[in-house]
Scaffold this motif. Structure first.
Motif: not given
Length: 77
Positions: A16-29
């Protein structure tokens, strides 16, 4: 980055820590500008992993964690 005792892939921690990061920052190019948040996240995660390994008395893996952080900080971004 992965492998025995050193990388993100071998962590036993919650996803969930990794998921929270991507929820906040998105999957950038994969661009030069998007690399910085990813490096910050990886070093943060590696620091937490190092502390957990120390807490568990796994000194060999603590050294691996430090080496991986040094490699990550030296990575071009």
């Amino acid at each position: 980055m992965g492998g025995p005792g050193g990388g993100l892939d071998d962590a036993d921690g919650p996803q969930n820590t990794r998921a929270a990061f991507f929820d906040s920052y998105g999957h950038a190019e994969e661009t030069e500008n998007s690399a910085w948040p990813w490096h910050v996240y990886k070093v943060h995660h590696l620091g937490a992993l190092c502390l957990e390994r120390h807490r568990l008395g796994n000194e060999a893996c603590v050294g691996n964690s430090y080496r991986t952080v040094v490699e990550e900080l030296g990575a071009p971004f």
